[in-house]
Design an enzyme around this catalytic site. Sequence first.
Site, PDB file in Angstrom:
ATOM      1  N   GLY A 244       5.974   2.366   3.275  1.00  0.00           N
ATOM      2  CA  GLY A 244       6.279   1.522   4.753  1.00  0.00           C
ATOM      3  C   GLY A 244       7.109   2.264   5.252  1.00  0.00           C
TER       4      GLY A 244
ATOM      5  N   HIS B 161       0.681  -1.064  -0.007  1.00  0.00           N
ATOM      6  CA  HIS B 161      -0.063  -0.026  -0.086  1.00  0.00           C
ATOM      7  C   HIS B 161       0.842   1.182   0.139  1.00  0.00           C
ATOM      8  CE1 HIS B 161      -2.675   3.230   0.963  1.00  0.00           C
ATOM      9  NE2 HIS B 161      -2.155   3.245   2.181  1.00  0.00           N
ATOM     10  N   GLY B 162       2.364   1.134   0.104  1.00  0.00           N
ATOM     11  CA  GLY B 162       3.094   2.217   0.201  1.00  0.00           C
ATOM     12  C   GLY B 162       4.397   1.937   0.307  1.00  0.00           C
TER      13      GLY B 162
HETATM   14  N1  LIG Z   1       2.055  10.743  -0.741  1.00  0.00           N
HETATM   15  C1  LIG Z   1       1.992  10.427   0.535  1.00  0.00           C
HETATM   16  N2  LIG Z   1       2.227   9.377   1.021  1.00  0.00           N
HETATM   17  C2  LIG Z   1       2.382   9.338   2.390  1.00  0.00           C
HETATM   18  C3  LIG Z   1       2.333  10.241   3.251  1.00  0.00           C
HETATM   19  N3  LIG Z   1       2.231   9.575   4.506  1.00  0.00           N
HETATM   20  C4  LIG Z   1       2.536   8.409   4.255  1.00  0.00           C
HETATM   21  N4  LIG Z   1       2.719   8.071   3.293  1.00  0.00           N
HETATM   22  C5  LIG Z   1       2.636   6.550   2.338  1.00  0.00           C
HETATM   23  O1  LIG Z   1       1.472   6.083   2.376  1.00  0.00           O
HETATM   24  C6  LIG Z   1       1.407   4.793   3.041  1.00  0.00           C
HETATM   25  C7  LIG Z   1       0.424   4.387   3.955  1.00  0.00           C
HETATM   26  O2  LIG Z   1       0.468   5.591   4.986  1.00  0.00           O
HETATM   27  P1  LIG Z   1      -0.869   5.411   6.161  1.00  0.00           P
HETATM   28  O3  LIG Z   1      -0.601   6.566   7.004  1.00  0.00           O
HETATM   29  O4  LIG Z   1      -2.051   4.962   5.460  1.00  0.00           O
HETATM   30  O5  LIG Z   1      -0.430   4.133   6.983  1.00  0.00           O
HETATM   31  C8  LIG Z   1       2.795   4.735   3.881  1.00  0.00           C
HETATM   32  O6  LIG Z   1       3.203   3.683   3.799  1.00  0.00           O
HETATM   33  C9  LIG Z   1       3.852   5.795   3.381  1.00  0.00           C
HETATM   34  O7  LIG Z   1       4.416   4.986   2.141  1.00  0.00           O
HETATM   35  C10 LIG Z   1       2.057  11.596   2.450  1.00  0.00           C
HETATM   36  O8  LIG Z   1       1.941  12.445   3.238  1.00  0.00           O
HETATM   37  N5  LIG Z   1       1.990  11.506   1.240  1.00  0.00           N
HETATM   38 MN   LIG Z   2      -3.343   3.533   6.575  1.00  0.00          MN
END
Ligand SMILES: Nc1nc2c(ncn2[C@@H]2O[C@H](COP(=O)(O)O)[C@@H](O)[C@H]2O)c(=O)[nH]1
Ligand SMILES: [Mn+2]
EC number: 6.5.1.8
Length: 146
Positions: A78, A75-76
């Site tokens: 991390g 999902h991102g």
């Molecule tokens: N573009 C952005 N990505 C972000 C930011 N803060 C966090 N993240 C990314 O999202 C995932 C998931 O975040 P979550 O808060 O839902 O757990 C996290 O792993 C980051 O990779 C942001 O401000 N902008």
């Molecule tokens: Mn989250």
Amino acid sequence: MRHRLPKFQLAAMAVNCHHNYVQKETHNGQELLVTRKGAVSAREGELGIIPGSMGTRSYIVRGKGNAESFHSCSHGAGRVMSRGSARQQITLAQHREATAHVECRKDSGVLDESPAAYKSIDDVMAAQLDLVDVVHTLHQVLCVKG
Ligand SMILES: Nc1nc2c(ncn2[C@@H]2O[C@H](COP(=O)(O)O)[C@@H](O)[C@H]2O)c(=O)[nH]1
Ligand SMILES: [Mn+2]
């Protein structure tokens, strides 16, 4: 801010992509309860979003339907640091430098989400080439945090 922005219009499609949930799915002929925690569904052709951090790129992706990941991807980026460690280790000066190119909060209240608290989104994308194709790369311009 809402009144300064143009009214939201859904022109073609929205990417709707939740990342902490359990649902019944069938994989390899078996009905399973699949938990995606910090992961999203990446069925073949399905669109998803993989955010980087306040300071880095994010990606719109198309799932490849990889059975080995139960049709999932990250999902991102991390975290590399817990929120507590990030608050202790990252200075305001480092946060401001890492987000110099982004219109966003520059106060101590967001240090736990500063870019250095997250893994490299490039490494994370490279590790899931077999799970998704990148459709669009989004460059961070503005980041709004509540
Ligand atoms: N573009 C952005 N990505 C972000 C930011 N803060 C966090 N993240 C990314 O999202 C995932 C998931 O975040 P979550 O808060 O839902 O757990 C996290 O792993 C980051 O990779 C942001 O401000 N902008
Ligand atoms: Mn989250």
